[in-house]
Design a protein around this motif. Structure first.
Motif, PDB file in Angstrom:
ATOM      1  N   VAL A  52       0.601  -2.749  -3.279  1.00 29.46           N
ATOM      2  CA  VAL A  52       1.222  -3.265  -2.045  1.00 29.46           C
ATOM      3  C   VAL A  52       2.664  -2.744  -1.954  1.00 29.46           C
ATOM      4  O   VAL A  52       3.137  -2.323  -0.893  1.00 29.46           O
ATOM      5  N   SER A  53       3.342  -2.723  -3.082  1.00 30.11           N
ATOM      6  CA  SER A  53       4.721  -2.229  -3.085  1.00 30.11           C
ATOM      7  C   SER A  53       4.755  -0.716  -2.803  1.00 30.11           C
ATOM      8  O   SER A  53       5.651  -0.224  -2.096  1.00 30.11           O
ATOM      9  N   ALA A  54       3.768   0.007  -3.327  1.00 26.54           N
ATOM     10  CA  ALA A  54       3.682   1.454  -3.043  1.00 26.54           C
ATOM     11  C   ALA A  54       3.477   1.686  -1.552  1.00 26.54           C
ATOM     12  O   ALA A  54       4.058   2.596  -0.948  1.00 26.54           O
ATOM     13  N   SER A  55       2.659   0.832  -0.938  1.00 22.16           N
ATOM     14  CA  SER A  55       2.404   0.953   0.498  1.00 22.16           C
ATOM     15  C   SER A  55       3.691   0.692   1.273  1.00 22.16           C
ATOM     16  O   SER A  55       4.049   1.421   2.198  1.00 22.16           O
ATOM     17  N   ARG A  56       4.422  -0.326   0.849  1.00 17.89           N
ATOM     18  CA  ARG A  56       5.680  -0.683   1.519  1.00 17.89           C
ATOM     19  C   ARG A  56       6.662   0.495   1.442  1.00 17.89           C
ATOM     20  O   ARG A  56       7.361   0.802   2.405  1.00 17.89           O
ATOM     21  N   PHE A  57       6.715   1.121   0.287  1.00 12.15           N
ATOM     22  CA  PHE A  57       7.567   2.306   0.092  1.00 12.15           C
ATOM     23  C   PHE A  57       7.245   3.348   1.178  1.00 12.15           C
ATOM     24  O   PHE A  57       8.127   3.849   1.880  1.00 12.15           O
ATOM     25  N   ALA A  58       5.951   3.614   1.348  1.00  7.13           N
ATOM     26  CA  ALA A  58       5.555   4.621   2.348  1.00  7.13           C
ATOM     27  C   ALA A  58       5.888   4.162   3.766  1.00  7.13           C
ATOM     28  O   ALA A  58       6.237   4.978   4.628  1.00  7.13           O
ATOM     29  N   GLU A  59       5.817   2.844   3.993  1.00  7.32           N
ATOM     30  CA  GLU A  59       6.115   2.341   5.343  1.00  7.32           C
ATOM     31  C   GLU A  59       7.599   2.473   5.664  1.00  7.32           C
ATOM     32  O   GLU A  59       7.991   2.629   6.820  1.00  7.32           O
ATOM     33  N   LEU A  60       8.437   2.440   4.615  1.00  8.60           N
ATOM     34  CA  LEU A  60       9.889   2.445   4.834  1.00  8.60           C
ATOM     35  C   LEU A  60      10.512   3.837   4.743  1.00  8.60           C
ATOM     36  O   LEU A  60      11.626   4.045   5.205  1.00  8.60           O
ATOM     37  N   ASP A  61       9.804   4.771   4.118  1.00 13.38           N
ATOM     38  CA  ASP A  61      10.434   6.056   3.816  1.00 13.38           C
ATOM     39  C   ASP A  61       9.530   7.233   4.199  1.00 13.38           C
ATOM     40  O   ASP A  61       8.476   7.420   3.600  1.00 13.38           O
ATOM     41  N   PRO A  62       9.956   8.026   5.180  1.00 17.21           N
ATOM     42  CA  PRO A  62       9.094   9.139   5.600  1.00 17.21           C
ATOM     43  C   PRO A  62       8.855  10.182   4.509  1.00 17.21           C
ATOM     44  O   PRO A  62       7.813  10.845   4.509  1.00 17.21           O
ATOM     45  N   TYR A  63       9.790  10.293   3.565  1.00 20.67           N
ATOM     46  CA  TYR A  63       9.571  11.271   2.477  1.00 20.67           C
ATOM     47  C   TYR A  63       8.376  10.845   1.634  1.00 20.67           C
ATOM     48  O   TYR A  63       7.561  11.661   1.235  1.00 20.67           O
ATOM     49  N   ARG A  64       8.289   9.560   1.364  1.00 20.87           N
ATOM     50  CA  ARG A  64       7.135   9.067   0.609  1.00 20.87           C
ATOM     51  C   ARG A  64       5.879   9.053   1.502  1.00 20.87           C
ATOM     52  O   ARG A  64       4.796   9.401   1.061  1.00 20.87           O
ATOM     53  N   ALA A  65       6.063   8.672   2.773  1.00 25.38           N
ATOM     54  CA  ALA A  65       4.906   8.586   3.675  1.00 25.38           C
ATOM     55  C   ALA A  65       4.182   9.933   3.763  1.00 25.38           C
ATOM     56  O   ALA A  65       2.952  10.002   3.820  1.00 25.38           O
ATOM     57  N   THR A  66       4.961  11.019   3.748  1.00 28.46           N
ATOM     58  CA  THR A  66       4.359  12.351   3.852  1.00 28.46           C
ATOM     59  C   THR A  66       3.435  12.618   2.659  1.00 28.46           C
ATOM     60  O   THR A  66       2.316  13.122   2.816  1.00 28.46           O
ATOM     61  N   THR A  67       3.897  12.237   1.466  1.00 26.45           N
ATOM     62  CA  THR A  67       3.082  12.474   0.263  1.00 26.45           C
ATOM     63  C   THR A  67       1.888  11.519   0.235  1.00 26.45           C
ATOM     64  O   THR A  67       0.779  11.906  -0.149  1.00 26.45           O
ATOM     65  N   HIS A  68       2.135  10.297   0.632  1.00 21.73           N
ATOM     66  CA  HIS A  68       1.071   9.283   0.749  1.00 21.73           C
ATOM     67  C   HIS A  68      -0.036   9.844   1.662  1.00 21.73           C
ATOM     68  O   HIS A  68      -1.221   9.832   1.319  1.00 21.73           O
ATOM     69  N   ASN A  69       0.389  10.390   2.813  1.00 23.32           N
ATOM     70  CA  ASN A  69      -0.596  10.929   3.762  1.00 23.32           C
ATOM     71  C   ASN A  69      -1.241  12.209   3.239  1.00 23.32           C
ATOM     72  O   ASN A  69      -2.407  12.477   3.511  1.00 23.32           O
ATOM     73  N   LYS A  70      -0.483  12.980   2.472  1.00 22.33           N
ATOM     74  CA  LYS A  70      -1.069  14.194   1.874  1.00 22.33           C
ATOM     75  C   LYS A  70      -2.248  13.786   0.981  1.00 22.33           C
ATOM     76  O   LYS A  70      -3.302  14.414   0.978  1.00 22.33           O
ATOM     77  N   GLY A  71      -2.060  12.703   0.239  1.00 22.52           N
ATOM     78  CA  GLY A  71      -3.138  12.215  -0.626  1.00 22.52           C
ATOM     79  C   GLY A  71      -4.350  11.782   0.189  1.00 22.52           C
ATOM     80  O   GLY A  71      -5.487  11.991  -0.216  1.00 22.52           O
ATOM     81  N   ILE A  72      -4.096  11.177   1.346  1.00 21.19           N
ATOM     82  CA  ILE A  72      -5.212  10.789   2.232  1.00 21.19           C
ATOM     83  C   ILE A  72      -5.936  12.046   2.702  1.00 21.19           C
ATOM     84  O   ILE A  72      -7.169  12.125   2.685  1.00 21.19           O
ATOM     85  N   MET A  73      -5.147  13.054   3.085  1.00 17.99           N
ATOM     86  CA  MET A  73      -5.753  14.277   3.612  1.00 17.99           C
ATOM     87  C   MET A  73      -6.497  15.054   2.520  1.00 17.99           C
ATOM     88  O   MET A  73      -7.352  15.874   2.818  1.00 17.99           O
ATOM     89  N   ASN A  74      -6.192  14.791   1.241  1.00 20.66           N
ATOM     90  CA  ASN A  74      -6.988  15.387   0.162  1.00 20.66           C
ATOM     91  C   ASN A  74      -8.460  15.059   0.376  1.00 20.66           C
ATOM     92  O   ASN A  74      -9.329  15.928   0.275  1.00 20.66           O
ATOM     93  N   GLY A  75      -8.734  13.795   0.664  1.00 25.39           N
ATOM     94  CA  GLY A  75     -10.124  13.380   0.881  1.00 25.39           C
ATOM     95  C   GLY A  75     -10.620  13.806   2.243  1.00 25.39           C
ATOM     96  O   GLY A  75     -11.735  14.313   2.387  1.00 25.39           O
ATOM     97  N   VAL A  76      -9.772  13.607   3.249  1.00 28.93           N
ATOM     98  CA  VAL A  76     -10.176  13.889   4.630  1.00 28.93           C
ATOM     99  C   VAL A  76     -10.533  15.364   4.805  1.00 28.93           C
ATOM    100  O   VAL A  76     -11.633  15.722   5.237  1.00 28.93           O
TER     101      VAL A  76
END
Ligand code: MEV
Length: 680
Positions: free
Chosen positions: A487-511
């Motif tokens: 949950v805290s990792a998710s919050r990090f991505a919600e607050l910081d676009p630098y983290r959000a980009t990597t978070h989304n990159k991980g999603i796109m690994n599967g997608v």
């Protein structure tokens, strides 16, 4: 759906299919009317015995016979589905316990016979009214008006029953859906006994229903469940068995044995899997796919296991060059499975064709130009449909026109088109080019670009999952600690676009891996996903596509909306043999189902990444997989790959030169590989 039970008559379906299976196994034809009748009486008896005699049996009749049925006094009559009618179901958000309502109403009926009789009068009157209106007619609008009257009366009857008995039949969610359907001129009533499960909505066109579903989701986050069909076929032998996606120990098998397992799990012919051999895309075909061809690029194609979406099991083909993506997705899908699997629903497959209009001359009025387009909406929709009669035959077509004034001298017209099972780029571009001259004539402005928009925000797959903490435990961390850390990792991505980009990159690994495996346009997918993410952050900027929360019961809850402009017809899905096979392995029957599988692969990849990052970090797991590719790069063969990879990890230096040296040592020690394929 996830941990929640939807009242769709699954116990009736189980009774029907078990009886159907045995009758078919005994050599009887499940389509013979007499066999169907026998199946119905057996299934009714079995179901009544299992359920202690409660229930009308209407659900059993529907499951066995299929089609549209009138069920009265335990007698069933087939009714023709009116040509004009389109029926959808909206998820009303809570499980309902019909038997409890029935008991409450029965008890109240004894004490208050007058109000009970009044309520039942309304309900039976509504049924008669419904049966008169719900039939073929030359005037669909009039028929729908009759159905609206009938459902209004029915809802009044249910409200009266709720008031006299105290049973929560008409929940707030149900009332909201009914009110919103009224706004759109549609008819709506709770399905069955109310209480929460589903609301059934009637429309005179698919487009009206889809428009309603789109608005309901946008404004109220409520889902029109596009996967639910009405008047389906009843008992029948499927031409393919439901796959078993567990495939335990799959990763330990060699490639041939894995193919065998996939063939067995999906019912596909083993010979079909030879399409996965190197060179399946021959030069002739490749040469006709693009220009200036000199060869092909091979990438590994793997199968992710454990996926369950809306109670259905899937094997998921993934094509990707990065180690650990497939293992991570399979592993996370297993954790999600422990909580009941993924829940998913989809927007209607609407895409946007854009026509740019540029002011001509010095005196112009963008609002007037916009108004003149909107005044001719109906004509423009007919014109757009004329560009694609086959799409209209398949149930798709132009749905709406929107006009945006993006600058005093620039107006953009959107033609919203339902693309059904195609990705739709070509047909959207044709639509844009077809209507552009008429837009010029209407506005006296000049048409500029005429092209689809790749921001497919009207065509999202919405996916969610709930995971019990126990399934998330990691070395040194309790399940609930892992929940908090994710949950805290998710919050990090919600607050910081630098983290959000990597978070989304991980999603796109599967997608991307599934998009690529199925021959879809991964550049379109990427462009759309990131544009969609551009407003999802906590501060309104770029943010994570998927977010994770802790539920009241301590379970981890994840959800994601992802634009999924993918198809199962047309483009490379038709030409590329591996893409065709990948679609067969998934077994999806519609573009939106493929969208859900893709979104599930994305959410699973995200869970795996967040869990690893929030606990031991990803390097340890990554390194052993990375070591394998370094070993392969150094020329290791067969079982040398695993041995060399293990040696590299133990050595702590996973580098090409070190691998070459260690491989030479290994061979000198006489431990050369057998010629069996690697277990990797
Ligand atoms: C690596 O391909 C993907 C990750 O970086 C994703 C993430 O950080 O969430 C592990």
């Amino acid at each position: 759906m996830g941990a929640r039970k939807l009242g769709l008559g699954s116990s009736a379906a189980v009774a029907a299919s078990v009886i159907g299976y045995h009758l078919t196994a005994a050599g009887l034809d499940p389509f013979d009317p007499q066999v169907r009748e026998d199946a119905l009486s057996l299934a009714l008896a079995a179901h009544a015995e299992a359920q202690g005699g409660g229930g009308s049996g209407a659900d059993v009749a529907a499951a066995v016979l299929g089609g549209l049925l009138r069920f009265q006094d335990r007698k069933t009559r087939a009714v023709a589905m009116p040509q004009w009618a389109h029926i959808g179901f909206v998820d009303a958000g809570a499980p309902a316990v019909t038997s409890r309502f029935v008991a409450q109403v029965k008890a109240a009926a004894v004490e208050r016979p007058g109000p009970y009789a009044d309520a039942m009068g309304l309900l039976t009157g509504a049924v008669d009214q419904f049966l008169t209106a719900f039939r073929d007619s030359p005037d669909p609008a009039k028929s729908l008006a009759g159905v609206r009257e009938a459902t209004r009366r029915h809802n009044e009857g249910l409200r009266a029953l709720a008031t006299m008995s105290g049973a929560p039949i008409m929940t707030d969610a149900i009332e909201r859906i009914i009110a919103e359907a009224e706004v759109d001129g549609l008819a709506a009533k709770p399905s069955g006994a109310g209480g929460g499960d589903l609301v059934v909505v009637f429309a005179a066109s698919r487009a009206d229903l889809d428009r309603f579903g789109e608005r309901l989701h946008r404004e109220h986050k409520m889902a029109l469940l596009s996967d639910l069909k009405v008047a389906d076929r009843g008992i029948r032998a499927e031409d393919r068995i439901p796959p078993n996606p567990r495939l335990s120990g799959f990763f330990k098998l060699d490639i041939q044995a894995r193919r065998q397992a996939v063939a067995e799990a999906t019912g596909l012919d083993m010979a079909r899997l030879s399409d996965l051999d190197v060179g399946a895309l021959d030069m002739h075909r490749a040469n006709h796919m693009i220009e200036n061809v000199v060869g092909t690029l091979e990438l590994p194609l793997a199968i992710a296991t454990n996926f369950r979406i809306n109670g259905r099991d899937f094997l998921v083909p993934m094509c990707v060059e990065e180690a650990s993506v497939v293992a991570a997705a399979s592993n996370a899908a297993k954790m999600i499975r422990a909580g009941g699997g993924f829940s998913a629903h989809n927007d209607a497959p609407w895409m946007i064709a854009q026509v740019q209009l540029i002011a001509a001359g010095d005196s112009f009025d963008a609002q007037a130009a916009a108004a003149s387009v909107l005044e001719h909406k109906d004509e423009l929709l007919v014109m757009a449909d004329g560009a694609h009669p086959r799409l209209v035959e398949r149930g798709g077509g132009a749905r709406d026109i929107e006009v945006r004034v993006v600058d005093p001298a620039m107006v953009v017209v959107h033609i919203l088109v339902d693309c059904r099972d195609a990705m739709g780029a070509n047909l959207l571009n044709t639509v844009a080019e077809t209507v552009a001259p008429r837009l010029e004539a209407l506005t006296k402005w000049t048409a500029g670009l005429r092209i689809l928009s790749n921001l497919s925000d009207r065509r999202c797959s919405h996916i969610s999952a709930r995971i019990p903490p126990d399934a998330l435990k990691a070395e040194g961390f309790s399940g609930s600690e892992v929940v908090d850390r994710i949950v805290s990792a998710s919050r990090f991505a919600e607050l910081d676009p630098y983290r959000a980009t990597t978070h989304n990159k991980g999603i796109m690994n599967g997608v991307d891996a599934v998009v690529l495996a199925t021959g879809n346009d991964w550049r379109a997918m990427e462009a759309s996903a990131h544009a969609f993410a551009a407003t999802r952050g906590a501060n309104g900027g770029y943010g994570p596509l998927a977010v994770w929360r802790k539920g009241e019961d301590g379970w981890l809850e994840g959800s994601m909306s992802l634009p999924t402009a993918v198809g199962i017809v047309g483009g490379a899905t038709r030409v590329h043999p591996v893409a065709r096979l990948a679609l067969r392995i998934i077994g999806c029957t519609s573009g939106h189902e493929l969208g859900q599988v893709i979104a599930a692969a994305g959410l699973a990849s995200n869970l795996a990444a967040c869990r690893a990052l929030a606990t031991e970090g990803i390097q340890r797991g990554h390194m052993s997989l990375h070591a394998r590719s370094v070993a392969l790069g150094a020329g290791a063969e067969a079982d040398e790959v695993e041995r060399l990879a293990a040696a590299l990890v133990a050595d702590g230096e996973i580098k090409a030169e070190r691998a070459t040296a260690l491989l030479a040592k290994l061979r000198a020690a006489g431990g050369g590989g057998s010629k069996e394929p690697s277990a990797g």
